[in-house]
Design a protein around this motif. Structure first.
Motif, PDB file in Angstrom:
ATOM      1  N   MET A  17       0.832  -1.228   0.119  1.00 19.25           N
ATOM      2  CA  MET A  17      -0.169  -0.047   0.013  1.00 19.25           C
ATOM      3  C   MET A  17       0.953   1.281   0.060  1.00 19.25           C
ATOM      4  O   MET A  17       1.697   1.411   0.780  1.00 19.25           O
ATOM      5  N   PRO A  18       0.677   2.426  -0.902  1.00 21.13           N
ATOM      6  CA  PRO A  18       1.633   3.327  -1.044  1.00 21.13           C
ATOM      7  C   PRO A  18       1.424   4.226   0.375  1.00 21.13           C
ATOM      8  O   PRO A  18       0.334   4.248   0.697  1.00 21.13           O
ATOM      9  N   GLU A  19       2.495   5.084   0.579  1.00 23.10           N
ATOM     10  CA  GLU A  19       2.594   5.891   1.547  1.00 23.10           C
ATOM     11  C   GLU A  19       1.681   6.960   1.034  1.00 23.10           C
ATOM     12  O   GLU A  19       1.655   7.375   0.003  1.00 23.10           O
ATOM     13  N   PRO A  20       1.039   7.940   2.160  1.00 23.75           N
ATOM     14  CA  PRO A  20       0.483   9.122   1.772  1.00 23.75           C
ATOM     15  C   PRO A  20       1.491  10.149   1.185  1.00 23.75           C
ATOM     16  O   PRO A  20       2.707   9.986   1.545  1.00 23.75           O
ATOM     17  N   VAL A  21       1.084  11.051   0.388  1.00 24.03           N
ATOM     18  CA  VAL A  21       2.133  12.008  -0.231  1.00 24.03           C
ATOM     19  C   VAL A  21       2.746  12.669   1.059  1.00 24.03           C
ATOM     20  O   VAL A  21       4.042  13.086   0.879  1.00 24.03           O
ATOM     21  N   GLU A  22       1.855  13.215   1.817  1.00 27.79           N
ATOM     22  CA  GLU A  22       2.450  14.090   2.868  1.00 27.79           C
ATOM     23  C   GLU A  22       1.799  13.862   4.181  1.00 27.79           C
ATOM     24  O   GLU A  22       0.565  13.821   4.092  1.00 27.79           O
ATOM     25  N   THR A  23       2.509  13.550   5.272  1.00 27.04           N
ATOM     26  CA  THR A  23       2.080  13.331   6.641  1.00 27.04           C
ATOM     27  C   THR A  23       2.695  14.473   7.554  1.00 27.04           C
ATOM     28  O   THR A  23       3.556  15.079   7.319  1.00 27.04           O
ATOM     29  N   SER A  24       1.822  14.882   8.483  1.00 23.28           N
ATOM     30  CA  SER A  24       2.445  15.675   9.472  1.00 23.28           C
ATOM     31  C   SER A  24       1.850  15.358  10.856  1.00 23.28           C
ATOM     32  O   SER A  24       0.838  14.683  11.039  1.00 23.28           O
ATOM     33  N   ASP A  25       2.826  15.484  11.994  1.00 20.01           N
ATOM     34  CA  ASP A  25       2.446  15.331  13.261  1.00 20.01           C
ATOM     35  C   ASP A  25       2.732  16.484  14.140  1.00 20.01           C
ATOM     36  O   ASP A  25       3.843  16.582  14.874  1.00 20.01           O
ATOM     37  N   PRO A  26       1.838  17.615  14.185  1.00 13.69           N
ATOM     38  CA  PRO A  26       2.397  18.558  14.462  1.00 13.69           C
ATOM     39  C   PRO A  26       2.018  18.654  16.132  1.00 13.69           C
ATOM     40  O   PRO A  26       1.493  17.872  16.703  1.00 13.69           O
ATOM     41  N   GLU A  27       3.006  19.442  16.793  1.00 16.78           N
ATOM     42  CA  GLU A  27       2.962  19.846  18.270  1.00 16.78           C
ATOM     43  C   GLU A  27       2.393  20.895  18.390  1.00 16.78           C
ATOM     44  O   GLU A  27       2.590  21.897  17.906  1.00 16.78           O
ATOM     45  N   GLY A  28       1.369  21.032  19.171  1.00 14.13           N
ATOM     46  CA  GLY A  28       0.387  22.206  19.344  1.00 14.13           C
ATOM     47  C   GLY A  28      -0.688  22.525  18.342  1.00 14.13           C
ATOM     48  O   GLY A  28      -1.350  21.695  17.863  1.00 14.13           O
ATOM     49  N   VAL A  29      -0.645  23.691  17.764  1.00 17.56           N
ATOM     50  CA  VAL A  29      -1.713  23.891  16.781  1.00 17.56           C
ATOM     51  C   VAL A  29      -1.387  23.504  15.312  1.00 17.56           C
ATOM     52  O   VAL A  29      -0.181  23.702  15.083  1.00 17.56           O
ATOM     53  N   ASP A  30      -2.177  22.870  14.662  1.00 14.26           N
ATOM     54  CA  ASP A  30      -1.886  22.521  13.313  1.00 14.26           C
ATOM     55  C   ASP A  30      -2.216  23.714  12.448  1.00 14.26           C
ATOM     56  O   ASP A  30      -3.573  23.675  12.090  1.00 14.26           O
ATOM     57  N   TYR A  31      -1.397  24.506  11.800  1.00 15.65           N
ATOM     58  CA  TYR A  31      -1.647  25.751  11.188  1.00 15.65           C
ATOM     59  C   TYR A  31      -2.415  25.577   9.806  1.00 15.65           C
ATOM     60  O   TYR A  31      -3.215  26.127   9.207  1.00 15.65           O
ATOM     61  N   GLY A  32      -2.033  24.246   9.210  1.00 13.94           N
ATOM     62  CA  GLY A  32      -2.707  23.667   8.055  1.00 13.94           C
ATOM     63  C   GLY A  32      -4.090  23.775   8.181  1.00 13.94           C
ATOM     64  O   GLY A  32      -4.911  24.146   7.392  1.00 13.94           O
ATOM     65  N   TRP A  33      -4.518  23.032   9.446  1.00 13.44           N
ATOM     66  CA  TRP A  33      -5.944  22.668   9.600  1.00 13.44           C
ATOM     67  C   TRP A  33      -6.693  23.973  10.031  1.00 13.44           C
ATOM     68  O   TRP A  33      -7.654  24.193   9.267  1.00 13.44           O
ATOM     69  N   VAL A  34      -5.952  24.806  10.764  1.00 12.83           N
ATOM     70  CA  VAL A  34      -6.614  26.195  10.825  1.00 12.83           C
ATOM     71  C   VAL A  34      -6.818  26.938   9.602  1.00 12.83           C
ATOM     72  O   VAL A  34      -8.064  27.642   9.522  1.00 12.83           O
ATOM     73  N   MET A  35      -5.879  27.038   8.551  1.00 12.53           N
ATOM     74  CA  MET A  35      -6.031  27.701   7.349  1.00 12.53           C
ATOM     75  C   MET A  35      -7.216  27.186   6.575  1.00 12.53           C
ATOM     76  O   MET A  35      -8.066  27.863   6.031  1.00 12.53           O
ATOM     77  N   GLN A  36      -7.325  25.615   6.664  1.00 13.73           N
ATOM     78  CA  GLN A  36      -8.302  25.214   5.870  1.00 13.73           C
ATOM     79  C   GLN A  36      -9.577  25.545   6.302  1.00 13.73           C
ATOM     80  O   GLN A  36     -10.548  25.617   5.729  1.00 13.73           O
ATOM     81  N   VAL A  37      -9.866  25.330   7.654  1.00 13.60           N
ATOM     82  CA  VAL A  37     -11.241  25.426   8.485  1.00 13.60           C
ATOM     83  C   VAL A  37     -11.621  27.015   8.076  1.00 13.60           C
ATOM     84  O   VAL A  37     -12.748  27.271   7.936  1.00 13.60           O
ATOM     85  N   THR A  38     -10.616  27.902   8.446  1.00 17.65           N
ATOM     86  CA  THR A  38     -10.812  29.339   8.142  1.00 17.65           C
ATOM     87  C   THR A  38     -11.446  29.543   6.786  1.00 17.65           C
ATOM     88  O   THR A  38     -12.397  30.122   6.685  1.00 17.65           O
ATOM     89  N   PHE A  39     -10.835  29.159   5.885  1.00 21.39           N
ATOM     90  CA  PHE A  39     -11.049  29.455   4.585  1.00 21.39           C
ATOM     91  C   PHE A  39     -12.607  28.811   4.026  1.00 21.39           C
ATOM     92  O   PHE A  39     -13.467  29.533   3.588  1.00 21.39           O
ATOM     93  N   LEU A  40     -12.914  27.562   4.706  1.00 29.82           N
ATOM     94  CA  LEU A  40     -14.325  27.174   4.385  1.00 29.82           C
ATOM     95  C   LEU A  40     -15.306  27.849   5.275  1.00 29.82           C
ATOM     96  O   LEU A  40     -16.360  28.120   4.640  1.00 29.82           O
ATOM     97  N   ALA A  41     -14.915  28.126   6.471  1.00 29.31           N
ATOM     98  CA  ALA A  41     -15.896  28.587   7.493  1.00 29.31           C
ATOM     99  C   ALA A  41     -16.141  30.177   6.837  1.00 29.31           C
ATOM    100  O   ALA A  41     -17.225  30.689   6.949  1.00 29.31           O
ATOM    101  N   THR A  42     -15.208  30.747   6.333  1.00 31.14           N
ATOM    102  CA  THR A  42     -15.355  32.254   5.912  1.00 31.14           C
ATOM    103  C   THR A  42     -16.042  32.145   4.567  1.00 31.14           C
ATOM    104  O   THR A  42     -17.179  33.087   4.575  1.00 31.14           O
ATOM    105  N   ILE A  43     -15.971  31.363   3.842  1.00 29.66           N
ATOM    106  CA  ILE A  43     -17.067  31.417   2.845  1.00 29.66           C
ATOM    107  C   ILE A  43     -18.375  31.128   3.171  1.00 29.66           C
ATOM    108  O   ILE A  43     -19.397  31.584   2.716  1.00 29.66           O
ATOM    109  N   LEU A  44     -18.738  29.798   4.003  1.00 27.07           N
ATOM    110  CA  LEU A  44     -20.079  29.414   4.270  1.00 27.07           C
ATOM    111  C   LEU A  44     -20.588  30.503   5.211  1.00 27.07           C
ATOM    112  O   LEU A  44     -21.777  30.754   5.192  1.00 27.07           O
ATOM    113  N   LEU A  45     -19.965  31.199   6.007  1.00 30.62           N
ATOM    114  CA  LEU A  45     -20.534  32.318   7.076  1.00 30.62           C
ATOM    115  C   LEU A  45     -20.479  33.705   6.321  1.00 30.62           C
ATOM    116  O   LEU A  45     -21.474  34.461   6.331  1.00 30.62           O
ATOM    117  N   GLY A  46     -19.351  33.923   5.362  1.00 36.84           N
ATOM    118  CA  GLY A  46     -19.319  35.295   4.934  1.00 36.84           C
ATOM    119  C   GLY A  46     -20.098  35.679   3.804  1.00 36.84           C
ATOM    120  O   GLY A  46     -20.698  36.886   3.665  1.00 36.84           O
TER     121      GLY A  46
END
Length: 77
Positions: A1-30
């Motif tokens: 089974m192939p490995e995922p292209v990219e993985t992360s194990d952030p300590e603390g805040v996952d800024y990638g997740w924050v940016m993605q959720v902010t983008f979607l929530a801003t569109i849906l709410l904005g």
């Protein structure tokens, strides 16, 4: 089974997740917020409409971004 292209194990805040959720929530709410607020303002030209959408959208983006970051910092981390 192939490995995922990219993985992360952030300590603390996952800024990638924050940016993605902010983008979607801003569109849906904005979009509804801009549409509702535009009903109370005279927007006679396309330039005025664009300027209004950018100003209100920026405020929505800022508030959403801060809220998502605080959620990620306190609850998800």
């Amino acid at each position: 089974m192939p490995e995922p292209v990219e993985t992360s194990d952030p300590e603390g805040v996952d800024y990638g997740w924050v940016m993605q959720v902010t983008f979607l929530a801003t569109i849906l709410l904005g979009a509804p917020i801009v549409a509702i607020l535009s009903a109370f303002v005279e927007l006679s030209t396309w330039g005025a409409r664009a300027e209004f959408a950018v100003r209100v959208g920026a405020a929505v983006w800022l508030v959403t971004g801060i809220a998502v970051f605080l959620y990620a910092k306190r609850i998800r981390a």
